[in-house]
Design a protein around this motif. Sequence first.
Motif, mmCIF file in Angstrom:
data_model
loop_
_atom_site.group_PDB
_atom_site.id
_atom_site.type_symbol
_atom_site.label_atom_id
_atom_site.label_comp_id
_atom_site.label_asym_id
_atom_site.label_seq_id
_atom_site.Cartn_x
_atom_site.Cartn_y
_atom_site.Cartn_z
ATOM 1 N N UNK A 84 38.234 52.347 36.064
ATOM 2 C CA UNK A 84 39.425 51.669 35.558
ATOM 3 C C UNK A 84 40.625 51.901 36.458
ATOM 4 N N UNK A 85 40.867 53.151 36.844
ATOM 5 C CA UNK A 85 42.017 53.458 37.693
ATOM 6 C C UNK A 85 41.883 52.825 39.076
ATOM 7 N N UNK A 86 40.701 52.911 39.669
ATOM 8 C CA UNK A 86 40.499 52.321 40.996
ATOM 9 C C UNK A 86 40.668 50.809 40.957
ATOM 10 N N UNK A 87 40.107 50.173 39.941
ATOM 11 C CA UNK A 87 40.201 48.722 39.840
ATOM 12 C C UNK A 87 41.645 48.272 39.698
ATOM 13 N N UNK A 91 43.435 46.596 42.977
ATOM 14 C CA UNK A 91 43.576 45.162 42.719
ATOM 15 C C UNK A 91 45.047 44.768 42.702
ATOM 16 N N UNK A 92 45.876 45.590 42.070
ATOM 17 C CA UNK A 92 47.306 45.306 42.048
ATOM 18 C C UNK A 92 47.906 45.406 43.445
ATOM 19 N N UNK A 151 36.937 46.987 45.015
ATOM 20 C CA UNK A 151 36.924 45.553 45.301
ATOM 21 C C UNK A 151 36.505 44.791 44.049
ATOM 22 N N UNK A 152 37.474 44.208 43.360
ATOM 23 C CA UNK A 152 37.211 43.453 42.138
ATOM 24 C C UNK A 152 37.954 42.121 42.208
ATOM 25 N N UNK A 153 37.332 41.087 42.760
ATOM 26 C CA UNK A 153 38.014 39.790 42.914
ATOM 27 C C UNK A 153 38.613 39.232 41.629
ATOM 28 N N UNK A 154 37.918 39.301 40.468
ATOM 29 C CA UNK A 154 38.556 38.763 39.254
ATOM 30 C C UNK A 154 39.857 39.472 38.898
ATOM 31 N N UNK A 155 39.890 40.803 39.070
ATOM 32 C CA UNK A 155 41.109 41.537 38.763
ATOM 33 C C UNK A 155 42.203 41.249 39.796
ATOM 34 N N UNK A 195 53.593 46.624 34.429
ATOM 35 C CA UNK A 195 52.872 47.499 33.505
ATOM 36 C C UNK A 195 52.029 46.740 32.478
ATOM 37 N N UNK A 196 52.552 45.694 31.808
ATOM 38 C CA UNK A 196 51.696 44.970 30.842
ATOM 39 C C UNK A 196 50.445 44.383 31.489
ATOM 40 N N UNK A 197 50.610 43.784 32.670
ATOM 41 C CA UNK A 197 49.446 43.238 33.363
ATOM 42 C C UNK A 197 48.475 44.315 33.792
ATOM 43 N N UNK A 198 49.005 45.481 34.229
ATOM 44 C CA UNK A 198 48.139 46.582 34.637
ATOM 45 C C UNK A 198 47.344 47.124 33.457
ATOM 46 N N UNK A 199 47.993 47.234 32.301
ATOM 47 C CA UNK A 199 47.277 47.689 31.107
ATOM 48 C C UNK A 199 46.185 46.694 30.714
ATOM 49 N N UNK A 200 46.496 45.424 30.812
ATOM 50 C CA UNK A 200 45.491 44.406 30.492
ATOM 51 C C UNK A 200 44.294 44.509 31.426
#
Length: 280
Positions: A84-87, A91-92, A151-155, A195-200
Amino acid sequence: MSYKLRMKFIKIGVYIFLIILFLLAILPIWLLLVNATRSTPEIQQGVSLLPSNNLVINWNHLTGMGVNIWRGFLNSLIISVPVTFLTVYFSMMTAYAIHVYDFKWKKILYNIVVLLTIVPTQLVPIIGFYKYMASLKLLNSYIPLIIPAIASPPMVFFALQYLESTIVKDLIEAARIEGSGELGIFHRIILPIAKPGAFTMGILSFVASWNNFFTPFMLISKVEKYTLPMVVKLLRGDMYRTEYGAIYLGLAITMIPIIIVYAIFSKYIVSGIAMGAIKE
């Protein structure tokens, strides 16, 4: 029929439709929880919406099968939390770079991210991945399950859409003029705003990693390293194929972290998706 009356009927119809969708979404979960309290003969008799009194017996069956379900619970946490943290972080950061910087092949890179987003993960050559991990002697290791989360293209795509709707480039330019470095801008300005997007993203990544069965099943063969979905799979062996109540109870246990995460961070899911859908 007056306009107000028509709007009232439309509003009632919308509420009825939403209630039906809610029931369709919650019914499978409720049936799972109910079956976790029922005995095998009761389950075989048909569907019931009312809980029974067989929960303790099912728990005894579950813990008496020689399967350490709590070890599987811990193994899933060991994988899902760093994933979760890496993604979220990388990604961000990738989305920030694509959104803010102008460089050659930027459009091509964006199109590649979109293309990889719509490609099903089942098309990934898992046999080649397995052989590659075997050559690196990483079988029965959590490393191949954690590191690829970078590496998470959808995120990346979601983060890019979110940043495009929330980040003002003038704010970044002002921070640069004041002497802030690029990493400082990302950590002190971009991440707090997003932050809201990161939590999502974190919730979606956690749920996907927690429920992942196929990749761990391909790479892990030691029972003591099984994740929770793999441990539940062990309950479906021939010896215990009739203990459906215990199996349903095991499946219900796998849902506990997901329910907790959604209950705590559900408001961020709504605000994050809503903001990511708005374009200036």
